[in-house]
Design an enzyme around this catalytic site. Structure first.
Site, mmCIF file in Angstrom:
data_model
loop_
_atom_site.group_PDB
_atom_site.id
_atom_site.type_symbol
_atom_site.label_atom_id
_atom_site.label_comp_id
_atom_site.label_asym_id
_atom_site.label_seq_id
_atom_site.Cartn_x
_atom_site.Cartn_y
_atom_site.Cartn_z
ATOM 1 N N VAL A 18 0.803 -1.231 0.000
ATOM 2 C CA VAL A 18 0.000 0.000 0.000
ATOM 3 C C VAL A 18 0.834 1.279 0.000
ATOM 4 C CG1 VAL A 18 -2.055 -1.028 1.059
ATOM 5 C CG2 VAL A 18 -0.301 -0.010 2.534
ATOM 6 N N ASN A 41 -7.664 -1.355 4.602
ATOM 7 C CA ASN A 41 -7.529 -2.140 5.835
ATOM 8 C C ASN A 41 -6.077 -2.394 6.238
ATOM 9 O OD1 ASN A 41 -8.189 -4.452 7.833
ATOM 10 N ND2 ASN A 41 -6.970 -5.459 6.248
ATOM 11 N N TYR A 53 1.439 4.594 16.383
ATOM 12 C CA TYR A 53 0.205 3.886 16.001
ATOM 13 C C TYR A 53 -1.021 4.763 16.257
ATOM 14 C CZ TYR A 53 -3.163 0.078 15.455
ATOM 15 O OH TYR A 53 -4.207 -0.710 15.013
HETATM 16 N N1 LIG Z 1 -6.186 -6.643 15.603
HETATM 17 C C1 LIG Z 1 -6.551 -5.610 16.331
HETATM 18 O O1 LIG Z 1 -6.670 -5.679 17.577
HETATM 19 C C2 LIG Z 1 -6.869 -4.298 15.644
HETATM 20 C C3 LIG Z 1 -7.570 -3.326 16.378
HETATM 21 C C4 LIG Z 1 -7.872 -2.119 15.772
HETATM 22 C C5 LIG Z 1 -7.509 -1.896 14.452
HETATM 23 N N2 LIG Z 1 -6.818 -2.843 13.760
HETATM 24 C C6 LIG Z 1 -6.458 -2.543 12.371
HETATM 25 O O2 LIG Z 1 -6.985 -3.532 11.516
HETATM 26 C C7 LIG Z 1 -6.228 -3.564 10.294
HETATM 27 C C8 LIG Z 1 -5.923 -5.005 9.934
HETATM 28 O O3 LIG Z 1 -5.018 -5.538 10.901
HETATM 29 P P1 LIG Z 1 -5.140 -7.008 11.498
HETATM 30 O O4 LIG Z 1 -5.447 -6.873 12.930
HETATM 31 O O5 LIG Z 1 -5.979 -7.860 10.634
HETATM 32 O O6 LIG Z 1 -3.590 -7.430 11.414
HETATM 33 P P2 LIG Z 1 -2.872 -8.609 10.627
HETATM 34 O O7 LIG Z 1 -1.418 -8.362 10.817
HETATM 35 O O8 LIG Z 1 -3.429 -9.920 11.030
HETATM 36 O O9 LIG Z 1 -3.266 -8.339 9.107
HETATM 37 C C9 LIG Z 1 -2.745 -7.238 8.395
HETATM 38 C C10 LIG Z 1 -2.633 -7.590 6.917
HETATM 39 O O10 LIG Z 1 -2.077 -6.454 6.245
HETATM 40 C C11 LIG Z 1 -1.007 -6.890 5.429
HETATM 41 N N3 LIG Z 1 -0.031 -5.806 5.238
HETATM 42 C C12 LIG Z 1 0.897 -5.335 6.113
HETATM 43 N N4 LIG Z 1 1.626 -4.368 5.533
HETATM 44 C C13 LIG Z 1 1.136 -4.198 4.277
HETATM 45 C C14 LIG Z 1 1.463 -3.340 3.191
HETATM 46 N N5 LIG Z 1 2.473 -2.464 3.256
HETATM 47 N N6 LIG Z 1 0.744 -3.438 2.047
HETATM 48 C C15 LIG Z 1 -0.270 -4.340 1.941
HETATM 49 N N7 LIG Z 1 -0.603 -5.198 2.924
HETATM 50 C C16 LIG Z 1 0.081 -5.120 4.079
HETATM 51 C C17 LIG Z 1 -0.420 -8.088 6.145
HETATM 52 O O11 LIG Z 1 0.321 -8.919 5.278
HETATM 53 C C18 LIG Z 1 -1.687 -8.760 6.687
HETATM 54 O O12 LIG Z 1 -2.234 -9.658 5.747
HETATM 55 C C19 LIG Z 1 -5.007 -2.688 10.557
HETATM 56 O O13 LIG Z 1 -5.193 -1.427 9.942
HETATM 57 C C20 LIG Z 1 -4.971 -2.564 12.069
HETATM 58 O O14 LIG Z 1 -4.308 -1.401 12.495
HETATM 59 C C21 LIG Z 1 -6.506 -4.029 14.324
#
Ligand SMILES: NC(=O)c1ccc[n+]([C@@H]2O[C@H](COP(=O)([O-])OP(=O)(O)OC[C@H]3O[C@@H](n4cnc5c(N)ncnc54)[C@H](O)[C@@H]3O)[C@@H](O)[C@H]2O)c1
Length: 295
Positions: A65, A91, A158
């Site tokens: 991204v 996402n 973050y």
């Molecule tokens: N898990 C939580 O507790 C939580 C809470 C609030 C918000 N979020 C947000 O949810 C979103 C998804 O995170 P998640 O929890 O599923 O984490 P995760 O690490 O399980 O999944 C993240 C995905 O993004 C991909 N990714 C990472 N860097 C990338 C890049 N430069 N380009 C394209 N893809 C990339 C990874 O390969 C992975 O498949 C994020 O924005 C995170 O900040 C997560």
């Protein structure tokens, strides 16, 4: 299937796992064509296979991204396969590394800001023209976090990145509503994913040149606490169900954890109280009746 999603096309970043994958699966079940982008090519291929095995027509595309040209490619590929694009879900996100101000690595801040903030801008910039051009309307969904609604010690990068996503979304809501594009921001608390292992996808361009972290003990304790918090989170499938529900009722702020309400209530109260202080101020109090200027 007849609903507002059926037959339409969604482009989802970070769709190889966690929240992105759960959203891809939930929206495929609603009848959408799914375009999955991710930096982790192996996990992406496997996730695409899992959805195809369930009979869904999905396209998987390599996507970092932080590279705008890859966003242009994914939109071109989505149009070629499915015709019009209707939805972008920004996402993909990374958690960074918890650290004290004085130990913060500039490379880590740049990584977090580039993925979590610039990645969202690039996604919107590449997809919004494609959504506007057919006139059928659509959706922009940005994934922020409860961390965008509150500051947290040792997690400045973050929290700042997620607050930016909330703010960008608020600006875009007004900008896009004339085009029948519904814009919303998802603010979950903990969800059981691999976010605490974000470093697995850290690009070489953000590698830390010298290990400057001084307080290693604190760093390890922070990482352990983050792991425990994430592992106690709700399942991503539950979050995805909630997102479908909220998109159907056109909510702008999408919360998944009603138990966190106190956090925002206290923050907004403190922000509002600060106006009372300004009203009483001997220096600026007289401005109370001046007109508000906006543009
Ligand atoms: N898990 C939580 O507790 C939580 C809470 C609030 C918000 N979020 C947000 O949810 C979103 C998804 O995170 P998640 O929890 O599923 O984490 P995760 O690490 O399980 O999944 C993240 C995905 O993004 C991909 N990714 C990472 N860097 C990338 C890049 N430069 N380009 C394209 N893809 C990339 C990874 O390969 C992975 O498949 C994020 O924005 C995170 O900040 C997560």
């Amino acid at each position: 299937m007849s609903n507002e999603f059926a037959g339409k096309t969604a482009v989802i970043s970070g769709a190889a796992g966690g929240i992105g994958f759960a959203l891809a699966e939930a929206l495929a079940k609603q009848g959408m064509n799914i375009v999955m982008g991710d930096i982790d090519h192996i996990a992406l291929a496997e996730s695409g296979r899992v959805l195809r095995e369930q009979g869904f027509d999905v396209l998987t595309c390599a996507l970092d991204v932080t590279d705008y040209s890859q966003w242009e490619d994914i939109v071109a590929n989505a149009k070629e396969k499915f015709g019009n694009v209707h939805m972008v879900i920004n996402n993909a996100g990374v958690g960074g590394t918890p650290s004290k101000i004085e130990d913060s690595e500039h490379e880590t801040w740049r990584w977090v800001m580039d993925v979590n903030v610039m990645g969202v801008l690039y996604g919107a910039q590449a997809c919004v023209p494609a959504i506007k051009e057919h006139g059928e309307g659509g959706w922009v969904l940005n994934v922020a976090s409860m961390a965008g609604m509150m500051g947290m010690p040792y997690a400045g990068a973050y929290c700042a990145s997620k607050a930016a996503v909330v703010s960008m979304t608020e600006s875009w809501v007004a900008e896009l509503k004339h085009f029948k594009i519904h814009t919303s921001v998802l603010c979950p608390a903990f969800v059981k994913t691999r976010i605490h292992e974000s470093y697995r996808n850290r690009q070489q361009k953000y590698a830390v040149a010298v290990d400057k972290r001084i307080d290693k003990e604190k760093l390890e304790a922070g990482a352990k606490a983050a792991t425990m918090a994430v592992e106690s989170g709700i399942p991503a499938t539950l979050l995805a169900e909630r997102v479908v529900e909220a998109l159907k009722s056109k909510q702008t702020y999408i919360y998944t954890h009603p138990n966190y309400r106190q956090v925002t209530t206290e923050r907004f109260k403190a922000i509002d109280n600060a106006f009372e202080d300004a009203e009483k101020s001997a220096v600026v109090g007289h401005l109370i009746n001046d007109e508000i200027v906006t543009f």
